[in-house]
Design a protein around this motif. Structure first.
Motif, PDB file in Angstrom:
ATOM      1  N   ASN A  16       0.790  -1.029   0.482  1.00 14.71           N
ATOM      2  CA  ASN A  16       0.434   0.263   0.056  1.00 14.71           C
ATOM      3  C   ASN A  16       0.826   1.405  -0.155  1.00 14.71           C
ATOM      4  OD1 ASN A  16      -2.856   1.809   0.669  1.00 14.71           O
ATOM      5  ND2 ASN A  16      -1.582   2.595   2.149  1.00 14.71           N
ATOM      6  N   THR A  17       2.263   1.349   0.695  1.00  9.79           N
ATOM      7  CA  THR A  17       2.927   2.748   0.733  1.00  9.79           C
ATOM      8  C   THR A  17       3.438   2.666  -0.271  1.00  9.79           C
ATOM      9  OG1 THR A  17       2.987   1.924   2.950  1.00  9.79           O
ATOM     10  CG2 THR A  17       4.164   3.549   2.278  1.00  9.79           C
ATOM     11  N   PRO A  18       4.228   2.363  -1.438  1.00 12.63           N
ATOM     12  CA  PRO A  18       4.575   2.421  -2.545  1.00 12.63           C
ATOM     13  C   PRO A  18       3.964   3.124  -3.855  1.00 12.63           C
ATOM     14  CG  PRO A  18       4.505  -0.053  -2.073  1.00 12.63           C
ATOM     15  CD  PRO A  18       4.774   0.375  -1.469  1.00 12.63           C
ATOM     16  N   LEU A  19       2.700   1.687  -3.585  1.00 15.44           N
ATOM     17  CA  LEU A  19       1.409   1.828  -4.216  1.00 15.44           C
ATOM     18  C   LEU A  19       0.496   3.887  -4.134  1.00 15.44           C
ATOM     19  CD1 LEU A  19      -0.051  -1.734  -4.096  1.00 15.44           C
ATOM     20  CD2 LEU A  19       1.126  -0.580  -6.242  1.00 15.44           C
ATOM     21  N   ALA A  20       0.983   4.531  -2.703  1.00 19.18           N
ATOM     22  CA  ALA A  20      -0.126   5.021  -2.979  1.00 19.18           C
ATOM     23  C   ALA A  20       1.129   6.090  -2.934  1.00 19.18           C
ATOM     24  CB  ALA A  20      -0.358   5.135  -1.131  1.00 19.18           C
ATOM     25  N   GLN A  74      11.415   4.117  -8.260  1.00 20.77           N
ATOM     26  CA  GLN A  74      12.399   3.424  -7.663  1.00 20.77           C
ATOM     27  C   GLN A  74      11.013   2.737  -6.878  1.00 20.77           C
ATOM     28  OE1 GLN A  74      13.675   6.536  -5.254  1.00 20.77           O
ATOM     29  NE2 GLN A  74      15.956   6.118  -6.623  1.00 20.77           N
ATOM     30  N   GLU A  75       9.550   3.203  -6.627  1.00 15.47           N
ATOM     31  CA  GLU A  75       8.629   2.592  -5.952  1.00 15.47           C
ATOM     32  C   GLU A  75       8.281   1.269  -6.573  1.00 15.47           C
ATOM     33  OE1 GLU A  75       7.640   3.389  -2.953  1.00 15.47           O
ATOM     34  OE2 GLU A  75       9.239   5.153  -2.563  1.00 15.47           O
ATOM     35  N   THR A  76       8.309   1.978  -7.856  1.00 17.28           N
ATOM     36  CA  THR A  76       7.600   0.251  -8.713  1.00 17.28           C
ATOM     37  C   THR A  76       8.612  -0.413  -8.222  1.00 17.28           C
ATOM     38  OG1 THR A  76       6.696   2.079 -10.157  1.00 17.28           O
ATOM     39  CG2 THR A  76       7.106  -0.308 -10.801  1.00 17.28           C
ATOM     40  N   GLN A  77       9.930  -0.344  -9.112  1.00 13.42           N
ATOM     41  CA  GLN A  77      10.719  -1.486  -8.552  1.00 13.42           C
ATOM     42  C   GLN A  77      11.114  -1.920  -7.108  1.00 13.42           C
ATOM     43  OE1 GLN A  77      14.387   0.165  -9.153  1.00 13.42           O
ATOM     44  NE2 GLN A  77      15.055  -0.656 -10.851  1.00 13.42           N
ATOM     45  N   HIS A  78      10.402  -1.474  -5.886  1.00 16.90           N
ATOM     46  CA  HIS A  78      10.467  -2.248  -4.507  1.00 16.90           C
ATOM     47  C   HIS A  78       9.320  -3.309  -4.286  1.00 16.90           C
ATOM     48  CE1 HIS A  78      10.182  -2.067  -0.352  1.00 16.90           C
ATOM     49  NE2 HIS A  78       8.619  -1.174  -0.559  1.00 16.90           N
ATOM     50  N   VAL A  79       7.870  -2.460  -5.489  1.00 10.49           N
ATOM     51  CA  VAL A  79       6.648  -3.332  -5.124  1.00 10.49           C
ATOM     52  C   VAL A  79       6.892  -4.371  -5.972  1.00 10.49           C
ATOM     53  CG1 VAL A  79       4.427  -3.692  -6.490  1.00 10.49           C
ATOM     54  CG2 VAL A  79       5.343  -1.331  -5.398  1.00 10.49           C
ATOM     55  N   SER A  80       7.924  -4.196  -7.113  1.00  6.37           N
ATOM     56  CA  SER A  80       8.269  -5.463  -8.430  1.00  6.37           C
ATOM     57  C   SER A  80       9.047  -6.427  -6.732  1.00  6.37           C
ATOM     58  CB  SER A  80       9.075  -5.120  -9.597  1.00  6.37           C
ATOM     59  OG  SER A  80       9.571  -6.431 -10.047  1.00  6.37           O
ATOM     60  N   GLN A  81      10.479  -5.934  -6.257  1.00  4.06           N
ATOM     61  CA  GLN A  81      11.049  -6.741  -5.559  1.00  4.06           C
ATOM     62  C   GLN A  81      10.469  -7.211  -5.068  1.00  4.06           C
ATOM     63  OE1 GLN A  81      14.159  -7.204  -6.268  1.00  4.06           O
ATOM     64  NE2 GLN A  81      14.024  -8.768  -4.470  1.00  4.06           N
ATOM     65  N   LEU A  82       9.217  -6.865  -3.669  1.00  5.50           N
ATOM     66  CA  LEU A  82       8.387  -7.102  -2.784  1.00  5.50           C
ATOM     67  C   LEU A  82       7.584  -8.756  -3.975  1.00  5.50           C
ATOM     68  CD1 LEU A  82       7.597  -7.377   0.408  1.00  5.50           C
ATOM     69  CD2 LEU A  82       5.199  -5.569  -0.736  1.00  5.50           C
ATOM     70  N   VAL A  83       7.295  -8.494  -4.611  1.00  2.00           N
ATOM     71  CA  VAL A  83       6.458  -9.693  -5.660  1.00  2.00           C
ATOM     72  C   VAL A  83       7.554 -10.651  -5.918  1.00  2.00           C
ATOM     73  CG1 VAL A  83       4.938  -9.967  -7.089  1.00  2.00           C
ATOM     74  CG2 VAL A  83       4.791  -8.263  -6.312  1.00  2.00           C
ATOM     75  N   ASN A  84       8.245 -10.337  -6.163  1.00  2.00           N
ATOM     76  CA  ASN A  84       9.440 -11.647  -6.893  1.00  2.00           C
ATOM     77  C   ASN A  84       9.640 -12.111  -5.205  1.00  2.00           C
ATOM     78  OD1 ASN A  84       9.132 -10.744  -9.388  1.00  2.00           O
ATOM     79  ND2 ASN A  84      10.733  -9.426  -9.506  1.00  2.00           N
TER      80      ASN A  84
END
Length: 456
Positions: free
Chosen positions: A246-250, A276-286
């Motif tokens: 939620n944090t990076p998506l917000a 950077q926020e998109t990469q953070h979400v992608s890394q979390l999902v991976n």
């Protein structure tokens, strides 16, 4: 739906006790009754022999010969029954036959007429003045007890019967008590299973049993606690994932809305932050996908024989620039020249990168991060040690938990899954990973990997 009592295990155990007891008691009762009658008959025979011997001796002393002797029939006393009278006149119902010196029958019995010579083995001699005057042999007729004897046998049979009945009742009571004692742990286990199905907290078992039932209850209690902890961890994991996403998506959503509304201009700096926020979400999902594959048993490792030192130095080289920027000394002490191991180089490199990233993120300027590697026995031991702030003791047991967050426990702003991923990869190689830390002195993470015997 409550089952009928006659279909319960308690009823079946009680019935088994009763049937076994009834069979045993019936056998004992039958044998006791037969044995009592047999021994009582033998006693009557012995008494009859003694009485007949005394009568023969008295008759010979009075008449000088045994000829003409006839045993006297017992006379009823006080209503006693002496047995039925002889069916044939002149025929005695005695259980013993008297023979004269020539072994001829002195009187008749239903089986042996008077005067019949009996060519049988030597009987019991009857003597008068050191002279054998007659012989006694069994006539083949069982002695009949009188009324008092019959009463004695009847009372004995009744006592045996009452004893059997009392023992049967005792068996029923003992069956109920034993079945209740044996089945009480099953009742506790059933309540625990229903509590587990409802999702309730584990029931505290007060049983102090040390037998197999006690072990089962203890094991179930531990399993129940593990299930509850797993459920709580799963709920917490879901909440943490929702929070971390939620944090990076917000941030991404708010920045894009502001750009679309014209509030913000799409500058390179803002676009870089969105990236950077998109990469953070992608890394979390991976990372989550990686752990889900591990949980499902579908995480495949590409093992191959490789030299250890090159890929360790390659992982360290990736962070040399980051260490210089943070004014942190990055050192290596490798004693693994020529050592080869069967590993997935990409995954083990990922472990080293996660550990180095954590170490550098929590080591202040002027500190050190030391990577060591050596062979101990049949294992490769690699450690990453920093001189950071360290971890509070209460956080150490949880640092390998997924999405565990605490400032003292190396949150570092990452996905919170780094150490959990390291643990999964190392254990998939058959190794072990552990962490030691002291507040103010730094942290050391050490993992070991097995080496082939011929290659260590």
């Amino acid at each position: 739906m409550k089952r009928p009592y006659w279909r319960t295990l308690a009823w079946r155990l009680t019935l088994a006790f009763v049937l076994v007891s009834a069979a045993a008691l019936g056998t004992v009762g039958f044998i006791s009754s037969v044995y009592t009658r047999s021994e009582f008959s033998a006693l009557l025979g012995a008494q009859a022999q003694e009485s007949l011997t005394a009568q023969v001796q008295a008759y010979v002393q009075a008449n000088g010969t045994v000829s003409g002797f006839r045993p006297s029939e017992p006379h009823p006393r006080n209503g006693d029954r002496a047995g039925p009278p002889p069916r044939t006149p002149g025929v005695s119902r005695s259980s013993w036959l008297v023979l004269d010196e020539q072994r001829r029958a002195v009187f008749s019995t239903p089986n042996v007429p008077r005067g019949t010579r009996v060519p049988r083995p030597q009987g019991t001699p009857v003597t008068v003045g050191n002279r054998v005057v007659a012989y006694l042999i069994p006539s083949g007729m069982r002695p009949r007890p009188d009324r008092r004897g019959e009463d004695f046998l009847s009372r004995t049979a009744q006592a045996i019967g009452w004893s059997m009945l009392g023992a049967t009742v005792l068996a029923v009571v003992m069956g109920l008590l034993v079945s209740r004692t044996l089945l009480r742990p099953l009742s506790e286990l059933r309540r625990g299973i229903r509590a587990l199905q409802r999702g309730d907290a584990p029931i505290a078992h007060q049983s102090t049993r040390t037998d197999e039932f006690g072990e089962v209850l203890h094991a179930f209690g531990e399993m129940h606690q593990d299930v509850v902890r797993s459920q709580q961890a799963r709920r917490q994991l879901t909440a943490d994932i929702a929070h971390d996403l939620n944090t990076p998506l917000a941030v991404i959503s708010g920045t894009l809305e502001a750009i679309l509304d014209g509030t913000f201009k799409p500058t390179s700096e803002r676009l870089k932050r969105l990236h950077q926020e998109t990469q953070h979400v992608s890394q979390l999902v991976n990372d989550l996908r990686f752990l889900s594959l591990a949980d499902a048993g579908e995480l495949h490792m590409n093992h191959k024989l490789a030299e250890v030192e090159p890929f360790i130095r390659g992982a360290v080289a990736t962070f040399e620039e980051m260490a210089r920027q943070g004014d942190v000394t990055l050192e290596t002490h490798l004693k693994v020249a020529g050592v080869r191991a069967s590993v997935d180089v990409v995954r083990i490199t990922q472990v080293l990168q996660n550990l180095l990233s954590n170490a550098l993120a929590h080591t202040s300027a002027g500190g050190r991060v030391v990577v060591t590697a050596e062979v101990a026995g049949q294992s490769l031991t690699v450690s990453v040690k920093d001189t950071g702030d360290g971890i509070q003791p209460e956080h150490l047991p949880h640092v390998f938990n997924r999405l565990y967050r605490a400032d003292q426990a190396r949150s570092g702003g990452g996905s919170g899954l780094g150490l959990s991923i390291c643990k999964t990869i190392v254990e998939a190689h058959g190794g072990d990973i552990r962490i030691t830390s002291a507040v103010g002195s730094g942290t050391t993470v050490t993992f070991t990997l097995p080496l082939p015997p011929a290659l260590s």
